[in-house]
Design a protein around this motif. Structure first.
Motif, short mmCIF file in Angstrom:
data_model
loop_
_atom_site.label_atom_id
_atom_site.label_comp_id
_atom_site.label_asym_id
_atom_site.label_seq_id
_atom_site.Cartn_x
_atom_site.Cartn_y
_atom_site.Cartn_z
N LEU A 1 0.83 -1.20 0.00
CA LEU A 1 0.00 0.00 0.00
C LEU A 1 0.86 1.25 0.00
CD1 LEU A 1 -2.85 1.25 0.24
CD2 LEU A 1 -2.55 1.11 2.73
N ARG A 2 1.92 1.25 0.79
CA ARG A 2 2.81 2.41 0.88
C ARG A 2 3.51 2.69 -0.45
NH1 ARG A 2 7.68 1.87 4.87
NH2 ARG A 2 8.24 0.45 3.22
N LYS A 3 3.89 1.63 -1.17
CA LYS A 3 4.56 1.80 -2.45
C LYS A 3 3.66 2.42 -3.51
CE LYS A 3 7.89 -1.91 -1.96
NZ LYS A 3 8.31 -3.24 -2.43
N GLN A 4 2.36 2.21 -3.38
CA GLN A 4 1.41 2.72 -4.36
C GLN A 4 1.10 4.21 -4.16
OE1 GLN A 4 -2.02 0.22 -4.23
NE2 GLN A 4 -0.84 -1.64 -4.59
N MET A 5 1.48 4.75 -3.02
CA MET A 5 1.16 6.14 -2.72
C MET A 5 2.15 7.08 -3.42
SD MET A 5 0.21 5.75 1.25
CE MET A 5 -1.22 6.77 1.45
N THR A 6 1.67 8.28 -3.74
CA THR A 6 2.50 9.27 -4.42
C THR A 6 3.22 10.14 -3.40
OG1 THR A 6 0.69 10.85 -4.51
CG2 THR A 6 0.89 9.32 -6.36
N ARG A 7 4.12 10.97 -3.89
CA ARG A 7 4.87 11.86 -3.01
C ARG A 7 3.97 12.91 -2.36
NH1 ARG A 7 10.05 11.48 -2.82
NH2 ARG A 7 10.89 13.56 -2.68
N SER A 8 2.88 13.24 -3.03
CA SER A 8 1.97 14.23 -2.45
C SER A 8 1.25 13.68 -1.21
CB SER A 8 0.94 14.68 -3.49
OG SER A 8 0.13 13.61 -3.88
N GLU A 9 1.28 12.38 -1.03
CA GLU A 9 0.65 11.74 0.13
C GLU A 9 1.70 11.37 1.18
OE1 GLU A 9 -3.01 9.49 -2.05
OE2 GLU A 9 -0.99 8.65 -2.32
N ARG A 10 2.69 12.24 1.35
CA ARG A 10 3.82 11.92 2.22
C ARG A 10 3.43 11.74 3.67
NH1 ARG A 10 4.21 17.31 1.29
NH2 ARG A 10 4.54 18.64 3.11
N LYS A 11 2.44 12.49 4.13
CA LYS A 11 2.01 12.34 5.54
C LYS A 11 1.38 10.97 5.77
CE LYS A 11 1.21 17.22 6.45
NZ LYS A 11 0.21 18.23 6.80
N GLU A 12 0.60 10.54 4.82
CA GLU A 12 -0.03 9.23 4.93
C GLU A 12 1.01 8.11 4.82
OE1 GLU A 12 -1.08 11.69 3.00
OE2 GLU A 12 -3.06 12.17 3.81
N ARG A 13 1.99 8.31 3.92
CA ARG A 13 3.08 7.33 3.80
C ARG A 13 3.85 7.20 5.11
NH1 ARG A 13 5.73 5.88 -1.28
NH2 ARG A 13 7.60 5.89 -0.03
N ASP A 14 4.08 8.34 5.76
CA ASP A 14 4.79 8.32 7.03
C ASP A 14 3.99 7.58 8.09
OD1 ASP A 14 6.94 9.23 8.88
OD2 ASP A 14 5.26 10.32 9.79
N ARG A 15 2.70 7.81 8.12
CA ARG A 15 1.85 7.12 9.10
C ARG A 15 1.88 5.61 8.87
NH1 ARG A 15 -3.02 9.59 11.45
NH2 ARG A 15 -1.38 11.07 11.91
#
Length: 87
Positions: free
Chosen positions: A43-57
């Protein structure tokens, strides 16, 4: 001392995503946690750089689940549910 031993070997159950019940610290329990980690990594790999806060979580969730997995593995070894193979 007796109560400590009783707490150490007290059976705890864990419900998997499929709904089956496994013992805390068993091989199945540790594998379930590993599968959860892999799902979150995907799931984390599919996220974009604009979703950095969500990736961090999600990254912090993965770290927490890794900690829980190590703790469960140690418990499984202590209870004799998991065998350590030494070469």
């Amino acid at each position: 001392m007796l109560s400590l031993t009783k707490l150490l070997f007290e059976k705890k159950d864990y419900v998997t995503n499929e709904g089956s019940i496994v013992e805390y610290g068993s091989v199945e329990h540790v594998e379930e946690l590993e599968g959860l980690i892999e799902s979150l990594k995907s799931l984390r790999k599919q996220m974009t750089r604009s979703e950095r806060k969500e990736r961090d979580r999600i990254s912090r969730c993965i770290e927490t689940i890794r900690y829980l997995k190590r703790k469960a593995h140690k418990t499984g070894v202590r209870k004799g549910l998991i065998e350590i193979i030494e070469d």
